[in-house]
Design an enzyme around this catalytic site. Sequence first.
Site, short mmCIF file in Angstrom:
data_model
loop_
_atom_site.label_atom_id
_atom_site.label_comp_id
_atom_site.label_asym_id
_atom_site.label_seq_id
_atom_site.Cartn_x
_atom_site.Cartn_y
_atom_site.Cartn_z
N CYS B 108 0.81 -1.23 0.00
CA CYS B 108 0.00 0.00 0.00
C CYS B 108 0.84 1.27 0.00
O CYS B 108 0.31 2.36 -0.21
CB CYS B 108 -0.94 0.01 1.20
N HIS B 243 -3.19 7.16 3.17
CA HIS B 243 -3.64 5.92 2.53
C HIS B 243 -5.02 5.55 3.09
O HIS B 243 -5.22 5.53 4.30
CB HIS B 243 -2.63 4.81 2.78
N ASN B 273 -10.51 0.13 0.49
CA ASN B 273 -9.04 0.19 0.51
C ASN B 273 -8.53 -0.30 -0.84
O ASN B 273 -8.64 -1.49 -1.15
CB ASN B 273 -8.53 -0.70 1.66
#
Lengths: 74, 334
Positions: B108, B243, B273
């Site tokens: 990520c 994020h 996500n």
Amino acid sequence: MDVFTKIAQAIAQRRGSDASQITPETRFDELQLDSLDVAELIMELEDEFSITIDMAQLGATVGDLVNLVNEARK
Amino acid sequence: MKILGIGCALPPQVVINNQLEQILDTSDEWIQSRTGIRERHILSGGTVAGLALEAGQEALQDSGLTGADLDMILVTTAQGDDLFPSVSCTIQQDLGANCPCMDLHVACAGFIYALDTADAYIKSGKASHILIVSAEGLSRLSDWSDRSTCVLFGDAAGAVVVGPGEGLLSCQLSALSRRDILFGTYTGLPCPFSPPEEKVAAGIRMEGQEVFKFAVGISAADLLKAADKADIPIAQMDWVLLHQANRRIIDAVSRRLGVTPGRVPSNIHRLGNTSSASIPLLMYDLYHAGLLEPGHVLALSGFGSGMVSGACILRWDKPKPSQVKDPVHSLHFT
């Protein structure tokens, strides 16, 4: 400030409730704290006492957390 | 380095939480209260490379460049459609490019690592214009019987074209071996020369509390270090782009940093996500909402499996878009 008082105050502040209602036997789920609330609470305690707490050792009550913090401070 | 163009791609299929209630022991209330996610886009057909190409083409068009102008294509992805070739090489021809291509695998945090890599290439004089595409198809890596993880992820791609400039004011990268708290695995083909091993289930596994602690702690620490390097206090950042892992992480980092209210945008409610794609997608939404202005200072922070993390401070240099494409209500603000 002793560990139990610090934890009770941190929880009360988080829940907008009265710290005097919290006892060592109080369960986290009674306080309507979910797993991420508890994780954030533990981060606060780690900062306060300069310790690292192993989440895998965490029990279900406030008293369990007090014991973990005291162990980590030794 | 500075950002010259930006693009995004979302698969058309939207899956709302109520649909997940039909296949899992979960509820819309549980998912929203613990993650902030209401819906996500899922690759029901198409490919990760297809998303990467679409996002890359839009970013190129937005930059005013063509594929032939590119000196490098960098793709960040947890896993493309194939083990090889790379996604970057797969899309090169359709972009009209003739340049080196490589995929970065930094989970990520990939977009932050790619910005830093691109900056190094540009500063060294080895490249002038680089396309960065963060493209993810985590729905295809998820274990759809694991209600604690599969509800989190969405598929998407975000892209930027970067070129020479002084936009990247600082960068802070870090990594720590912690496979035990977050990993994704897949099943390979059996090899006749390997001992039979216990079958390991494919999918993404996560220790939620440990990941929460890591993410909140490292994101705040990285941002403070990056801000210190850039000599700009966090309180003076125009935008803080985190994020989009989990709404609760976003809120906790914001509290920890004492960020000025209203400066932390979020679109996790719509997209879930999307791993390394989440930061460029958030930047895209902010830009097309007309909220990014030349001179704005952005703090970006990514973190993920590894555990890896990175933060950077970026000065935005692009003029506002001629038309506001996305309504502001597609974003939430902390």
